[in-house]
Scaffold this motif. Structure first.
Motif, PDB file in Angstrom:
ATOM      1  N   ALA A 113       0.855  -1.192   0.000  1.00 23.23           N
ATOM      2  CA  ALA A 113       0.000   0.000   0.000  1.00 23.23           C
ATOM      3  C   ALA A 113       0.887   1.237   0.000  1.00 23.23           C
ATOM      4  CB  ALA A 113      -0.916   0.008   1.213  1.00 23.23           C
ATOM      5  N   GLU A 114       0.728   2.072  -1.018  1.00 22.68           N
ATOM      6  CA  GLU A 114       1.521   3.299  -1.157  1.00 22.68           C
ATOM      7  C   GLU A 114       0.592   4.501  -1.065  1.00 22.68           C
ATOM      8  OE1 GLU A 114       4.708   5.292  -4.305  1.00 22.68           O
ATOM      9  OE2 GLU A 114       3.065   4.056  -5.070  1.00 22.68           O
ATOM     10  N   TRP A 115       0.835   5.353  -0.072  1.00 23.10           N
ATOM     11  CA  TRP A 115       0.069   6.601   0.039  1.00 23.10           C
ATOM     12  C   TRP A 115       0.888   7.717  -0.592  1.00 23.10           C
ATOM     13  CZ3 TRP A 115      -0.531   2.671   3.463  1.00 23.10           C
ATOM     14  CH2 TRP A 115      -1.840   2.316   3.808  1.00 23.10           C
ATOM     15  N   VAL A 116       0.244   8.524  -1.434  1.00 25.62           N
ATOM     16  CA  VAL A 116       0.954   9.531  -2.222  1.00 25.62           C
ATOM     17  C   VAL A 116       0.404  10.921  -1.924  1.00 25.62           C
ATOM     18  CG1 VAL A 116       1.636  10.257  -4.537  1.00 25.62           C
ATOM     19  CG2 VAL A 116       1.291   7.817  -4.055  1.00 25.62           C
ATOM     20  N   SER A 117       1.305  11.855  -1.647  1.00 25.10           N
ATOM     21  CA  SER A 117       0.902  13.258  -1.491  1.00 25.10           C
ATOM     22  C   SER A 117       1.604  14.093  -2.548  1.00 25.10           C
ATOM     23  CB  SER A 117       1.243  13.776  -0.090  1.00 25.10           C
ATOM     24  OG  SER A 117       2.639  13.926   0.063  1.00 25.10           O
ATOM     25  N   GLU A 118       0.920  15.146  -2.960  1.00 29.97           N
ATOM     26  CA  GLU A 118       1.500  16.078  -3.921  1.00 29.97           C
ATOM     27  C   GLU A 118       1.403  17.486  -3.367  1.00 29.97           C
ATOM     28  OE1 GLU A 118       1.024  17.708  -8.516  1.00 29.97           O
ATOM     29  OE2 GLU A 118      -0.696  16.886  -7.451  1.00 29.97           O
ATOM     30  N   ARG A 119       2.547  18.138  -3.268  1.00 27.86           N
ATOM     31  CA  ARG A 119       2.616  19.513  -2.745  1.00 27.86           C
ATOM     32  C   ARG A 119       1.898  19.636  -1.403  1.00 27.86           C
ATOM     33  NH1 ARG A 119       0.512  22.726  -7.918  1.00 27.86           N
ATOM     34  NH2 ARG A 119      -0.831  20.895  -7.964  1.00 27.86           N
ATOM     35  N   GLY A 120       2.107  18.627  -0.548  1.00 27.64           N
ATOM     36  CA  GLY A 120       1.559  18.671   0.800  1.00 27.64           C
ATOM     37  C   GLY A 120       0.142  18.180   0.944  1.00 27.64           C
ATOM     38  N   SER A 121      -0.486  17.761  -0.141  1.00 34.97           N
ATOM     39  CA  SER A 121      -1.873  17.296  -0.086  1.00 34.97           C
ATOM     40  C   SER A 121      -1.935  15.804  -0.380  1.00 34.97           C
ATOM     41  CB  SER A 121      -2.725  18.068  -1.105  1.00 34.97           C
ATOM     42  OG  SER A 121      -4.047  17.577  -1.123  1.00 34.97           O
ATOM     43  N   LEU A 122      -2.517  15.028   0.523  1.00 39.31           N
ATOM     44  CA  LEU A 122      -2.679  13.594   0.305  1.00 39.31           C
ATOM     45  C   LEU A 122      -3.732  13.376  -0.770  1.00 39.31           C
ATOM     46  CD1 LEU A 122      -2.056  10.671   1.223  1.00 39.31           C
ATOM     47  CD2 LEU A 122      -3.879  10.930   2.909  1.00 39.31           C
ATOM     48  N   VAL A 123      -3.355  12.710  -1.873  1.00 36.01           N
ATOM     49  CA  VAL A 123      -4.262  12.637  -3.014  1.00 36.01           C
ATOM     50  C   VAL A 123      -4.744  11.229  -3.340  1.00 36.01           C
ATOM     51  CG1 VAL A 123      -3.493  14.772  -4.099  1.00 36.01           C
ATOM     52  CG2 VAL A 123      -2.279  12.657  -4.599  1.00 36.01           C
ATOM     53  N   GLU A 124      -3.974  10.199  -3.002  1.00 35.63           N
ATOM     54  CA  GLU A 124      -4.451   8.857  -3.317  1.00 35.63           C
ATOM     55  C   GLU A 124      -3.632   7.804  -2.591  1.00 35.63           C
ATOM     56  OE1 GLU A 124      -2.483   6.662  -6.992  1.00 35.63           O
ATOM     57  OE2 GLU A 124      -3.656   8.373  -7.695  1.00 35.63           O
ATOM     58  N   ALA A 125      -4.155   6.590  -2.618  1.00 34.69           N
ATOM     59  CA  ALA A 125      -3.375   5.421  -2.237  1.00 34.69           C
ATOM     60  C   ALA A 125      -3.337   4.505  -3.447  1.00 34.69           C
ATOM     61  CB  ALA A 125      -4.010   4.713  -1.042  1.00 34.69           C
TER      62      ALA A 125
END
Length: 390
Positions: A218-230
């Motif tokens: 399970a990979e949690w991804v944030s972009e520019r400080g915002s959590l956007v998806e897993a």
């Protein structure tokens, strides 16, 4: 919009209307522009479709960037579309894993197909909705990218010929957005079956750890400080159990459970305070931030880290501790007014405080800007005046 009006938008007349709509942006509102186009003799339904697309493209700029100006969209498909930076990261990871062919099951308008094609992967999209399938084809063509799309039910497609079966299940039912995996389309049973082998699935970032099948990453991804998806990586691609990936100006930074000790020391805050990225928190890797910064937890149940020194890290925002302030509201107000504070940011974790409501009640009118952290330390509410580090 139906498929027929969309196909007419692709015609020379439709393209001319879209050109006129784009040229008039900022000078006329949609109602006035629509009236002018209809008076020029353009069909009412074609004008409505063109102005609707123009409005969606304006909305899409924040999420999809420069590609939005050429893409075809629907409101629901735009909401579900993967952000380009995240899709690019996934495509690069697949490419690094030696993947060459991908089938995108439920490709929507093709946001992931675009990134896969740019990663030089042979991508084939499957979409049950004929309109979205047509838009996905048109989006690939508009951006000059290869790829194929077919109209079919994702659950009925033979995926054995592809290196990867990617799925982004729709999370809406007849009543709107749903958080029930069994109500996803395709359903969770189908998704978990793919993950047992060569499947990769985009899921809600709030997914429960208990729902992740054994052997799946399970990979949690944030972009520019915002959590956007897993993103769930099937058994064939799993490199760890849990991963936090942070995308930003620094590039791509990734933290895994191999970097995070099972436990971390808990003690009084030091000179520096760290607020872990949301991807790190959701992945349960806060102790990894403590290990990287030579720090410790301020409370065993709170996702804040403290340390004696400033250690820059992409996985957390750093704050210098200026002073400890009174936690009680009346005394806190007096302390902030004594510092001439007028603009206040309140960060809180583990305490029942609504920052906006507290700021209104404090009624600060000074000339200075300040940041206060409200949290629990060893189970007790505490307040700290901190200074953010860029």
């Amino acid at each position: 919009m139906e498929v027929s009006p969309f196909e007419r938008l692709l015609s020379p007349e439709g393209q001319q209307i879209l050109h006129e709509v784009a040229a008039a942006e900022g000078s006329l509102d949609d109602l006035a522009l629509g009236t002018r186009l209809r008076q020029a003799g353009h069909p009412v339904d074609l004008v409505a479709a063109a102005t609707g697309q123009a409005a969606l493209r304006r909305r899409a700029r924040v999420k999809l960037g420069a590609d939005a100006a050429a893409m075809w969209l629907t409101p629901d498909a735009l909401e579900q579309a993967t952000r380009p930076a995240v899709a690019v990261h996934r495509g690069a990871r697949l490419q690094a894993d030696g993947v060459r062919t991908v089938v995108d099951l439920g490709c929507g308008i093709g946001a992931d197909l675009i990134a896969l094609a740019r990663a030089e992967l042979a991508a084939h999209g499957v979409e049950r909705d004929p309109l979205r399938a047509a838009m996905a084809r048109a989006n690939l063509a508009a951006l000059g990218l290869p790829g194929t799309v077919e109209v079919a039910d994702a659950t009925e497609v033979d995926v054995s010929a592809y290196d990867v079966a990617f799925v982004d299940p729709a999370r809406r039912d007849g009543r709107g957005r749903t958080f029930d995996p069994d109500a996803f389309s395709p359903p969770w049973t189908f998704v978990s079956g793919l993950l047992d082998d060569h499947g990769v699935a985009k899921v809600l970032p709030g997914i429960s750890h208990d729902l992740v099948p054994d052997g799946v990453e399970a990979e949690w991804v944030s972009e520019r400080g915002s959590l956007v998806e897993a993103c769930l990586w099937g058994r064939r691609f799993a490199g760890t159990r849990r991963r936090a990936t942070v995308l930003g100006t620094h590039g791509v930074a990734t933290l895994t459970d191999g970097d995070a000790p099972a436990d971390a020391e808990v003690r009084e805050p030091g000179a520096w305070w760290y607020e872990p990225d949301d991807a790190v928190i959701r992945a349960g890797l806060v102790t990894g931030v403590a290990a990287l910064t030579g720090g410790w937890l301020v409370d065993p149940h709170i996702a804040y880290v403290s340390s004696a020194a400033h250690v820059p890290t992409p996985y957390a925002r750093a704050f210098r501790v200026v002073d400890e302030l009174p936690y009680r509201e009346k005394q806190l107000r007096a302390a902030l007014r004594a510092r001439d504070v007028g603009t206040l940011t309140v960060k809180k974790r583990g305490v029942s405080v609504v920052p906006e409501a507290l700021i209104r009640r404090l009624r600060l009118t000074g000339s200075q800007t300040a940041t206060v952290v409200l949290t629990r330390v060893a189970g007790e509410g505490r307040a700290f005046l901190v200074e953010p580090v860029a």
